[in-house]
Write an enzyme that holds these catalytic residues in place. Structure first.
Site, PDB file in Angstrom:
ATOM      1  N   GLY A 186       0.819  -1.200   0.000  1.00  0.00           N
ATOM      2  CA  GLY A 186       0.000   0.000   0.000  1.00  0.00           C
ATOM      3  C   GLY A 186       0.849   1.243   0.000  1.00  0.00           C
ATOM      4  O   GLY A 186       1.987   1.242  -0.478  1.00  0.00           O
ATOM      5  N   GLU A 187       0.306   2.298   0.543  1.00  0.00           N
ATOM      6  CA  GLU A 187       0.988   3.595   0.555  1.00  0.00           C
ATOM      7  C   GLU A 187       1.150   4.082   1.992  1.00  0.00           C
ATOM      8  O   GLU A 187       0.713   3.441   2.941  1.00  0.00           O
ATOM      9  CB  GLU A 187       0.171   4.626  -0.251  1.00  0.00           C
ATOM     10  CG  GLU A 187      -0.163   4.196  -1.678  1.00  0.00           C
ATOM     11  CD  GLU A 187       1.055   4.170  -2.563  1.00  0.00           C
ATOM     12  OE1 GLU A 187       2.058   4.846  -2.220  1.00  0.00           O
ATOM     13  OE2 GLU A 187       1.025   3.469  -3.606  1.00  0.00           O
ATOM     14  N   HIS A 200       3.546 -13.072   1.542  1.00  0.00           N
ATOM     15  CA  HIS A 200       4.548 -12.007   1.404  1.00  0.00           C
ATOM     16  C   HIS A 200       5.687 -12.182   2.420  1.00  0.00           C
ATOM     17  O   HIS A 200       5.900 -11.341   3.303  1.00  0.00           O
ATOM     18  CB  HIS A 200       3.894 -10.640   1.616  1.00  0.00           C
ATOM     19  CG  HIS A 200       4.038  -9.717   0.439  1.00  0.00           C
ATOM     20  ND1 HIS A 200       3.490  -9.986  -0.786  1.00  0.00           N
ATOM     21  CD2 HIS A 200       4.685  -8.530   0.294  1.00  0.00           C
ATOM     22  CE1 HIS A 200       3.764  -8.998  -1.621  1.00  0.00           C
ATOM     23  NE2 HIS A 200       4.502  -8.111  -0.998  1.00  0.00           N
ATOM     24  N   GLY A 206       6.762 -10.229  -5.382  1.00  0.00           N
ATOM     25  CA  GLY A 206       5.984 -10.302  -6.616  1.00  0.00           C
ATOM     26  C   GLY A 206       6.675 -11.115  -7.692  1.00  0.00           C
ATOM     27  O   GLY A 206       6.058 -11.962  -8.353  1.00  0.00           O
ATOM     28  N   LEU A 253       9.072 -13.354  -7.248  1.00  0.00           N
ATOM     29  CA  LEU A 253       9.156 -14.752  -6.814  1.00  0.00           C
ATOM     30  C   LEU A 253       7.804 -15.451  -6.944  1.00  0.00           C
ATOM     31  O   LEU A 253       7.743 -16.640  -7.279  1.00  0.00           O
ATOM     32  CB  LEU A 253       9.641 -14.815  -5.369  1.00  0.00           C
ATOM     33  CG  LEU A 253      11.154 -14.718  -5.189  1.00  0.00           C
ATOM     34  CD1 LEU A 253      11.517 -14.599  -3.721  1.00  0.00           C
ATOM     35  CD2 LEU A 253      11.835 -15.931  -5.789  1.00  0.00           C
TER      36      LEU A 253
END
Length: 516
Positions: free
Chosen positions: A283-284, A339, A346, A348
């Site tokens: 996210g941010e 994750h 991403g 992987l």
């Protein structure tokens, strides 16, 4: 009577947890169990209810069944309904068993000791919780599969005599996402895409196939970085491409994941390699406060060892016996939701797709399907698929910001990463694989055939080095088959007007007259 049996199930309604029903109906199966036991779980993608009309109504979120389908309004009734009509939702079942305790499940089995559904429920309780119920081994009833293989993908399985069921779970209690058998997936499987791929390359000369494979490999590597919004140097792209080309040769374990992360990151001076030792999110950050604004929250770092071991067990077990694309979707998307690393997840995740397909011999030897390129072309669909679960998961995660502007998860969320519905992910991945086989592979092979013909005819007209012919081709390709005035005046000023005209004619004959 056990407390689990005393719960009162609600009556007809129009809305459930912000989902509007197509008509007034009574919750059934998982919806009723989630409601009655107040279970904090991701809602199944589609819920069930029973209405007053004698016809079944279905949409993406609901299946409204007839009054004759209505279960008895108790734990046994709704559990049986769920297993019969909705398949297995392991995350819901795990939380339900924690809420009911063992006595309620023991009573269901004692009331129907030879019942197919009772014995499946019994097995699922002990399998999910790791606790043994106070019940003697089953003495009657034919062996039945725990997962209905007509509803969901399962393994061949092996008999579990204690319950007289066949344990066909496609994973372990540490990692076992499930996929429903949908008409779309059945259509993909019926296509026999591996055979189509073999047919495409059957008549391709060995040297041409090698060049095709090399291009597709580079295309996939470049696309995988592009999905992450990165533009690494060419040597890093090629290095990762070589790793993809070796996918499936090494068994998956923690050391292999760490090795791959080192390759994909390259320069790790400002990135911590290895498994996370704190929270993580996608996210941010708020521009002013720097507080996290998560779109997805990763698994707790405390849960990474068991989740990783579960993925490894899946790869070394069920993934080798299930449909290859379905297995690849389960492993790859499970990995990206977990994750486990600070960076590189991403790429992987997409590598794991290649790993399973190559390990299973799905693609022709030496050929890598550019799945990342197909994903990049469908990036919005890709994000929608990722969010199909993340959006349902996020509201259930309790977290707080850390002083490093990260997230710290406060509740137990491990089961939400072990067990999820990977059906949309399998459908999406199959569509990508189909595109690479039916479009990318033949298209690149045809292009290289045409390019070789173009080069041969140009070299018979004018003596040129291969690199010069390639530059000439690029100029023609960029200018719709015409050599621009700039190119004529500079790089190819030595060509006569007649030669230019003949070269443009060669290009038009081979690649089509694209000039307006």
């Amino acid at each position: 009577m056990p407390a689990g049996q005393q719960r009162q199930f609600s009556g007809p309604r129009n809305i459930f947890q912000e989902r509007r029903l197509p008509e007034t109906a009574t919750l059934a199966g998982y919806g009723a169990l989630i409601d009655t036991y107040d279970l904090a779980v991701p809602l199944p993608r589609r819920l069930s209810a029973t209405g007053s009309h004698h016809r079944i109504v279905e949409d993406d979120a609901w299946r409204i069944m007839t009054p004759r389908h209505a279960p008895s309004p108790d734990l046994d009734g709704h559990l049986t309904f769920a297993l019969k009509y909705e398949g297995l939702d392991l995350a819901v079942l795990k939380r339900l068993f924690e809420a009911t305790g063992p006595e309620a499940i023991e009573e269901i089995v004692r009331n129907k000791p030879t019942g197919n559904y009772a014995r499946r429920i019994w097995f699922l309780y002990e399998w999910l919780t790791g606790e043994r119920l106070d019940l003697p081994d089953a003495e009657g009833g034919r062996y039945v599969p725990v997962i209905d293989p007509e509803q969901q993908f399962a393994t061949e399985g092996e008999n579990a005599p204690r319950y007289r069921v066949k344990n066909n779970m496609p994973g372990t209690r540490e990692f076992c996402p499930l996929v429903y058998r949908t008409p779309r997936l059945e259509e993909f499987i019926a296509m026999d895409l591996p055979e189509r791929a073999r047919a495409v390359v059957a008549d391709v000369p060995r040297d041409l196939l090698a060049r095709t494979a090399a291009f597709l490999l580079l295309k996939d590597s470049r696309s995988s970085y592009a999905i992450e919004g990165e533009r690494p140097p060419q040597d890093r792209i090629q290095r990762w491409g070589r790793a993809i080309g070796e996918a499936g040769r090494q068994p998956l374990d923690r050391d292999e994941l760490l090795r791959l992360q080192r390759i994909v990151i390259g320069d790790a001076r400002f990135i911590r390699l290895g498994f996370r030792d704190e929270g993580g999110f996608v996210g941010e950050h708020d521009r002013e406060t720097r507080m996290p604004l998560p779109d997805h929250i990763s698994a707790r770092h405390e849960d990474l060892p068991s989740l990783t071991d579960g993925m490894v067990a899946f790869d070394q077990g069920a993934a080798r016996h299930a449909d290859p694309v379905v297995a690849a979707a389960i492993l790859a998307f499970g990995f990206v939701y977990i994750h486990p690393f600070e960076d590189g997840n991403g790429r992987l995740h997409r590598y794991l797709i290649h790993h399973v397909l190559a390990e299973r011999g799905f693609n022709p030897p030496g050929v890598v399907f550019p799945v990342s390129a197909a994903i990049l072309e469908r990036i919005d669909d890709y994000r929608t698929v990722l969010e199909s679960y993340s959006a349902r998961l996020l509201p259930l995660i309790e977290w707080e910001p850390t002083d490093k502007f990260n997230v710290r998860v406060l509740n137990d969320t491990a089961d939400f990463y072990r067990f999820f519905d990977a059906t949309p992910h399998a459908e999406f991945l199959y569509a990508c694989v189909q595109k690479t086989i039916e479009e990318d592979l033949p298209s690149e092979t045809a292009f290289l055939r045409n390019y070789d013909a173009f080069r041969g005819q140009v070299e018979s007209l004018v003596e040129m080095r291969e690199s010069t012919v390639d530059l000439l081709f690029r100029f023609l390709e960029q200018n719709n088959g015409r050599l621009s005035n700039r190119a004529r005046e500079r790089e190819f000023s030595a060509l006569t007007e007649e030669e230019v005209g003949r070269i443009e004619g060669i290009y038009a004959d081979i690649f089509g007259d694209v000039v307006a």
